[in-house]
Write a protein that holds these residues in place. Structure first.
Motif, PDB file in Angstrom:
ATOM      1  N   GLY A  60     -20.243 -42.043  14.090  1.00  0.00           N
ATOM      2  CA  GLY A  60     -19.539 -41.106  13.202  1.00  0.00           C
ATOM      3  C   GLY A  60     -20.440 -40.611  12.070  1.00  0.00           C
ATOM      4  O   GLY A  60     -20.552 -39.407  11.826  1.00  0.00           O
ATOM      5  N   LYS A  61     -21.128 -41.551  11.406  1.00  0.00           N
ATOM      6  CA  LYS A  61     -21.983 -41.144  10.277  1.00  0.00           C
ATOM      7  C   LYS A  61     -23.296 -40.569  10.781  1.00  0.00           C
ATOM      8  O   LYS A  61     -23.851 -39.660  10.156  1.00  0.00           O
ATOM      9  CB  LYS A  61     -22.219 -42.314   9.337  1.00  0.00           C
ATOM     10  N   ASP A 102     -27.424 -50.498  16.074  1.00  0.00           N
ATOM     11  CA  ASP A 102     -26.251 -51.349  15.866  1.00  0.00           C
ATOM     12  C   ASP A 102     -26.541 -52.687  16.540  1.00  0.00           C
ATOM     13  O   ASP A 102     -27.261 -52.736  17.541  1.00  0.00           O
ATOM     14  CB  ASP A 102     -24.993 -50.719  16.476  1.00  0.00           C
ATOM     15  N   CYS A 139     -25.959 -49.442  10.851  1.00  0.00           N
ATOM     16  CA  CYS A 139     -24.734 -49.931  11.508  1.00  0.00           C
ATOM     17  C   CYS A 139     -24.066 -48.700  12.114  1.00  0.00           C
ATOM     18  O   CYS A 139     -22.988 -48.275  11.685  1.00  0.00           O
ATOM     19  CB  CYS A 139     -23.807 -50.580  10.485  1.00  0.00           C
ATOM     20  N   ASP A 194     -23.518 -48.716   6.803  1.00  0.00           N
ATOM     21  CA  ASP A 194     -22.055 -48.531   6.893  1.00  0.00           C
ATOM     22  C   ASP A 194     -21.529 -49.878   7.385  1.00  0.00           C
ATOM     23  O   ASP A 194     -21.326 -50.077   8.577  1.00  0.00           O
ATOM     24  CB  ASP A 194     -21.754 -47.396   7.884  1.00  0.00           C
TER      25      ASP A 194
HETATM   26  C1  LIG Z   1     -17.998 -49.816   9.991  1.00  0.00           C
HETATM   27  S1  LIG Z   1     -18.657 -50.028  11.562  1.00  0.00           S
HETATM   28  C2  LIG Z   1     -19.719 -48.660  11.749  1.00  0.00           C
HETATM   29  C3  LIG Z   1     -19.036 -47.340  11.942  1.00  0.00           C
HETATM   30  C4  LIG Z   1     -19.998 -46.189  12.201  1.00  0.00           C
HETATM   31  N1  LIG Z   1     -21.084 -46.131  11.252  1.00  0.00           N
HETATM   32  C5  LIG Z   1     -19.299 -44.852  12.191  1.00  0.00           C
HETATM   33  O1  LIG Z   1     -19.353 -44.110  11.205  1.00  0.00           O
HETATM   34  O2  LIG Z   1     -18.693 -44.530  13.224  1.00  0.00           O
HETATM   35  C6  LIG Z   1     -19.764 -51.356  11.333  1.00  0.00           C
HETATM   36  C7  LIG Z   1     -20.733 -51.599  12.472  1.00  0.00           C
HETATM   37  O3  LIG Z   1     -21.652 -52.604  12.058  1.00  0.00           O
HETATM   38  C8  LIG Z   1     -22.100 -53.261  13.209  1.00  0.00           C
HETATM   39  N2  LIG Z   1     -22.773 -54.492  12.786  1.00  0.00           N
HETATM   40  C9  LIG Z   1     -22.257 -55.688  12.440  1.00  0.00           C
HETATM   41  N3  LIG Z   1     -23.228 -56.546  12.093  1.00  0.00           N
HETATM   42  C10 LIG Z   1     -24.397 -55.874  12.205  1.00  0.00           C
HETATM   43  C11 LIG Z   1     -25.760 -56.197  11.979  1.00  0.00           C
HETATM   44  N4  LIG Z   1     -26.117 -57.423  11.550  1.00  0.00           N
HETATM   45  N5  LIG Z   1     -26.697 -55.263  12.191  1.00  0.00           N
HETATM   46  C12 LIG Z   1     -26.348 -54.022  12.612  1.00  0.00           C
HETATM   47  N6  LIG Z   1     -25.068 -53.656  12.867  1.00  0.00           N
HETATM   48  C13 LIG Z   1     -24.114 -54.564  12.647  1.00  0.00           C
HETATM   49  C14 LIG Z   1     -20.851 -53.436  14.031  1.00  0.00           C
HETATM   50  O4  LIG Z   1     -21.150 -53.643  15.392  1.00  0.00           O
HETATM   51  C15 LIG Z   1     -20.113 -52.106  13.780  1.00  0.00           C
HETATM   52  O5  LIG Z   1     -20.386 -51.187  14.794  1.00  0.00           O
END
Ligand SMILES: C[S@@+](CC[C@H](N)C(=O)[O-])C[C@H]1O[C@@H](n2cnc3c(N)ncnc32)[C@H](O)[C@@H]1O
Length: 432
Positions: A244-245, A263, A239, A308
């Motif tokens: 960021g991560k 993502d 995700c 994440d």
């Molecule tokens: C908490 S944010 C991620 C922040 C990012 N890792 C960072 O550190 O900047 C959660 C992310 O999960 C993604 N997401 C939601 N459902 C998902 C899925 N089924 N598979 C992959 N990504 C997904 C969203 O689009 C969003 O960008």
């Protein structure tokens, strides 16, 4: 603008946010466009007042006896603008751009204290319907944990080890009062401003342009470190969002091995390209957003899968206080279902002996400990690796205590760790 006009403007913006459900940054930008005469100092002060009022909405409303934009703007004004209660009273003089004069009850509210026995959701400034979740997570500390989530947050930076050192970044940002973070070895903290002061725009600094640091809360840095990426590993950031991560993982891996960034949403992923370039990260492959079949075709090859997960974001309420009052009970089962789905995809891609690191920026047990317990019921081939055993080698020093009292998973909170609220569980897949 005089103080009275700033308070009246904040009440107008709060009305837009609370009654017309506009996100706070958009409501403030709209106000700015409609009031071009306002200078940057005015805009900053109005923004500070609006955000502080949202952070402490429940306790301010209780003191004023009213949960209206006017009451909230007035009650937040002393601390947010560095004024005395008398100055706030005098500022609302009914003149053209100011609020109407205060009633006796409002005047009393400005200097009132919350009575002993005030319910935790009011003293802790969170929605009443979340009280059972807060009490389950934090027991008698629910109000204290909520209050810390209602305070202003510092600006944390993660030093990019591919381009700089902590010492170099500290020196470049000396004039902002930058200090090393307490727990994350690669972190630098710039304190939250007092009163009407504005947080510095550190992304405008040359050092940022050169890729020396990224803005990232210390809790997020710790989550990425604890996940345990290392040189030459095969890592999936499932995700990845804006990365960021991913960037934090790349910094640890020193451009060796391979990170795949995925993502579901291509708009979320879009900023990652620019950020990777600035950071000098060359071991990251950005996957086709939303192409789950292509992702799953990679198979269980990863030493580390970082999830994440999408969540309520309750751990970031210091920075996004309007989200605190927008979250609805129905959002929790929606987020839980998404978390189950990403965890199950992540489990299938983790190699035997590898780690699935589950991270949220939430403090709600439904999204955290409960989610881990349910995962372990669905996946008998995984077990929790206690964060305490991983901490020393990956972060360094003594592991902190989890704010929810758990021994194996880590709940970071502003009250206990001076970070955003982050949850981290390390799920180890058994060797076959
Ligand atoms: C908490 S944010 C991620 C922040 C990012 N890792 C960072 O550190 O900047 C959660 C992310 O999960 C993604 N997401 C939601 N459902 C998902 C899925 N089924 N598979 C992959 N990504 C997904 C969203 O689009 C969003 O960008």
């Amino acid at each position: 603008m005089r103080a009275g006009a700033r308070i009246a403007a904040a009440a107008e913006v709060l009305d837009d946010i609370l009654n017309r459900h506009r996100p706070a940054p958009a409501a403030l930008a709209d106000w700015g466009k409609a009031h071009r005469f306002a200078g940057s100092g005015d805009r900053a002060a109005i923004g500070t007042l609006v955000f502080d009022a949202l952070r402490r909405r429940a306790s301010l409303a209780a003191r004023m006896g009213a949960d209206t934009p006017r009451a909230l703007a007035l009650a937040a004004a002393p601390r947010a603008l560095g004024l005395t209660a008398e100055q706030v009273t005098a500022a609302a003089d009914g003149s053209e751009h100011a609020l109407a004069p205060l009633s006796d009850a409002e005047r009393a509210g400005l200097s009132a204290e919350l009575p002993a026995g005030t319910p935790a959701h009011i003293a802790g400034d969170f929605p009443e319907w979340l009280l059972p979740s807060f009490e389950r997570a934090f027991g008698p500390a629910a109000a204290e944990e909520g209050a810390a989530l209602a305070a202003r947050a510092p600006v944390d930076l993660r030093v990019n080890a591919l381009k700089a050192t902590q010492e170099k970044v500290l020196k470049a940002l000396e004039r902002y009062g930058a200090t090393p973070t307490a727990l994350a070895p690669t972190g630098v903290r710039v304190p939250a401003p007092e009163g009407a002061g504005k947080a510095p725009h550190l992304e405008a600094e040359t050092a940022h342009g050169k890729g020396w640091f990224e803005v990232q809360d210390e809790g997020s840095q710790l989550a990425a470190l604890l996940a345990g990426a290392g040189p030459r590993m095969q890592v999936l950031d499932l995700c990845a969002g804006a990365g960021g991560k991913t960037l934090a993982l790349a910094s640890v891996m020193q451009n060796t091995g391979q990170i795949y960034a995925y993502d579901a949403d291509k708009k979320q992923l879009r900023p990652i390209f620019e950020r990777l370039k600035r950071a000098g990260a060359r071991n990251v492959q950005v996957l086709d957003a939303g192409n789950l079949a292509a992702l799953q075709a990679l198979g269980p090859r990863f030493d580390l899968v970082l999830v994440d997960a999408p969540c309520t974001g309750s751990g970031t309420w210091r920075r996004k206080p309007d989200a605190k009052w927008r979250v609805k009970a129905s959002n929790i089962p929606e987020r839980i279902a998404e978390q189950v789905s990403v965890l199950d995809v992540g489990a299938g891609l983790t190699k035997p002996g590898g780690t699935l690191a589950y991270v949220t920026c939430s403090v709600l047990p439904e999204e955290n400990r409960d989610q881990v317990a349910d995962f372990l019921k669905r996946h008998a081939d995984f077990s929790v690796e206690p964060f305490t055993t991983a901490w020393g080698a990956r972060v360094g020093g003594e592991p902190p205590r989890s704010a929810d009292g758990a021994e194996d998973t880590l709940q970071l909170t502003p009250a206990r760790h001076a970070t955003d609220g982050f949850f981290i569980a390390l799920l180890r897949r058994h060797q076959q």
